[in-house]
Enzyme design. Sequence first.
Site, mmCIF file in Angstrom:
data_model
loop_
_atom_site.group_PDB
_atom_site.id
_atom_site.type_symbol
_atom_site.label_atom_id
_atom_site.label_comp_id
_atom_site.label_asym_id
_atom_site.label_seq_id
_atom_site.Cartn_x
_atom_site.Cartn_y
_atom_site.Cartn_z
ATOM 1 N N LYS A 68 4.229 0.603 8.239
ATOM 2 C CA LYS A 68 3.953 1.799 7.630
ATOM 3 C C LYS A 68 5.136 2.762 7.771
ATOM 4 O O LYS A 68 5.478 2.844 8.764
ATOM 5 C CB LYS A 68 2.627 2.245 7.986
ATOM 6 C CG LYS A 68 2.304 3.745 7.352
ATOM 7 C CD LYS A 68 0.835 4.257 7.639
ATOM 8 C CE LYS A 68 0.526 4.518 9.131
ATOM 9 N NZ LYS A 68 -0.961 5.015 9.250
ATOM 10 N N ASP B 250 -5.797 3.189 10.311
ATOM 11 C CA ASP B 250 -5.502 4.663 10.069
ATOM 12 C C ASP B 250 -6.263 5.629 10.932
ATOM 13 O O ASP B 250 -7.290 6.197 10.734
ATOM 14 C CB ASP B 250 -5.991 4.994 8.536
ATOM 15 C CG ASP B 250 -5.331 6.664 8.017
ATOM 16 O OD1 ASP B 250 -4.686 7.166 8.808
ATOM 17 O OD2 ASP B 250 -5.318 6.606 6.803
ATOM 18 N N GLY C 105 0.865 -1.111 0.160
ATOM 19 C CA GLY C 105 0.140 0.040 0.094
ATOM 20 C C GLY C 105 0.724 1.061 0.024
ATOM 21 O O GLY C 105 2.127 1.284 0.484
ATOM 22 N N LYS C 106 0.368 2.156 -0.168
ATOM 23 C CA LYS C 106 0.943 3.725 -0.149
ATOM 24 C C LYS C 106 0.037 4.719 0.028
ATOM 25 O O LYS C 106 -1.464 4.647 -0.156
ATOM 26 C CB LYS C 106 1.692 3.990 -1.479
ATOM 27 C CG LYS C 106 1.036 4.225 -2.732
ATOM 28 C CD LYS C 106 1.843 4.326 -3.882
ATOM 29 C CE LYS C 106 0.889 4.759 -5.336
ATOM 30 N NZ LYS C 106 1.949 5.096 -6.205
ATOM 31 N N GLY C 107 0.599 5.801 0.623
ATOM 32 C CA GLY C 107 -0.286 6.843 0.973
ATOM 33 C C GLY C 107 0.378 8.291 0.517
ATOM 34 O O GLY C 107 1.354 8.193 0.112
ATOM 35 N N SER C 108 -0.159 9.190 1.371
ATOM 36 C CA SER C 108 0.416 10.680 0.938
ATOM 37 C C SER C 108 1.727 10.923 1.516
ATOM 38 O O SER C 108 2.602 11.826 0.895
ATOM 39 C CB SER C 108 -0.455 11.485 1.653
ATOM 40 O OG SER C 108 -1.869 11.487 1.117
ATOM 41 N N LYS D 170 -14.299 5.393 5.854
ATOM 42 C CA LYS D 170 -14.562 5.142 4.305
ATOM 43 C C LYS D 170 -14.146 3.724 4.151
ATOM 44 O O LYS D 170 -13.532 3.344 4.939
ATOM 45 C CB LYS D 170 -13.792 6.367 3.875
ATOM 46 C CG LYS D 170 -12.314 6.357 3.841
ATOM 47 C CD LYS D 170 -11.614 7.292 3.298
ATOM 48 C CE LYS D 170 -10.005 7.280 3.534
ATOM 49 N NZ LYS D 170 -9.265 8.275 2.724
ATOM 50 N N THR E 28 -12.510 12.709 4.394
ATOM 51 C CA THR E 28 -12.706 12.490 3.236
ATOM 52 C C THR E 28 -13.903 13.088 2.530
ATOM 53 O O THR E 28 -15.181 12.768 2.992
ATOM 54 C CB THR E 28 -12.691 10.843 2.739
ATOM 55 O OG1 THR E 28 -11.363 10.528 3.131
ATOM 56 C CG2 THR E 28 -12.956 10.657 1.268
#
Length: 358
Positions: A61, A173, A39-42, A157, A192
Amino acid sequence: MGCCCKKKNEIYISNKVPLKSEEEQKITQKDFEKVKIIGKGSFGNVYLVRHIKKDKFYAMKVLSKSLIKQREEEYHTISERILMAKINFPLIVKLHYCFQDKKNLFFIMDLIQGGDLLYHLRRYHNFDDEKTRFYISEIILILEFLHSNNIMYRDIKPENILIDKTGHIKLVDFGLSKIFEKNKKMYTMCGTVYYMAPELIKKEGYNCDADWWSLGCLMYELLSGNPPFQMDKKNDVNSLHFDLPVKMDNCFSEEAKDLINKLLVIDPDKRLGSGKDGIQKLKQHPYFKNINWNDLRELKVEPPFIPDINDDTDLKYIEDNISENKNDNINEKDSDFDNYVNFSYYEDSHIECSESQN
């Protein structure tokens, strides 16, 4: 919550969770073998890793300190570290270790292999009532636990709700979560957009009742395949129209329609779930008439879907071909790499939040 204080390139976590021993304080990235990016995020990437000594698999993470600083997200990052070290609940992902090097922060957490709800929605377009009821019920238990400990989640979400190998959900998260004071409103607009409550978007002040609006949006999406509200202009939050009551076709049962309409109420004080007895009234809604809440809390209710997981490296429910976020275009300088004092964490120093806390 302990504050995040800063001095001379240091960020100090005031409510330190002590480690057990000097040896455990020395845990570093070298204690883990990277297997694959998952996975990847900001602010970085998430990897499947193996603890070399324990021969046990985790999710790691990795957050870039420079990106955190440049986007002024130090507070949210420290909030996540503090909250995850305090929270102990079977439907919330568990934090096992935290450590840092010069450039990055590392969170070592449970490896959840069943995919997130968004992945499964994309596969099946929408869920039936049985699946939706089960997942929404478990999320209600999570929010009940968090709110009873004065924690607002603020980012419900599908992507943040994972399915573990037993079929139960795990909430992940906590970067936008916040400990709140009773009878005191919050004003930071975060989350979101498609799941944000009207009072949050309008910056009128909000409390944890905004989470119930998000739950209504999520339930609508699970049953239909799409969020209930859309923006007229891309990335323009002010173009999001709350056309109520939302339109619901034949994929919604009458009980589901009623529940969604009572969650998606503009006035937060009239929203189902709000107020002193709001959660009990929510649990008593006819949509949940066959739910045994005690059995559900003790994970005794059989999930409607159990992932077919072969071993600890089976990632069939996690999207493949994820490219690493290299941060190659970031103009890094030494002043970007703060030292996060007291950031380290070891799982046996875990503090359990009892449900009776105020």
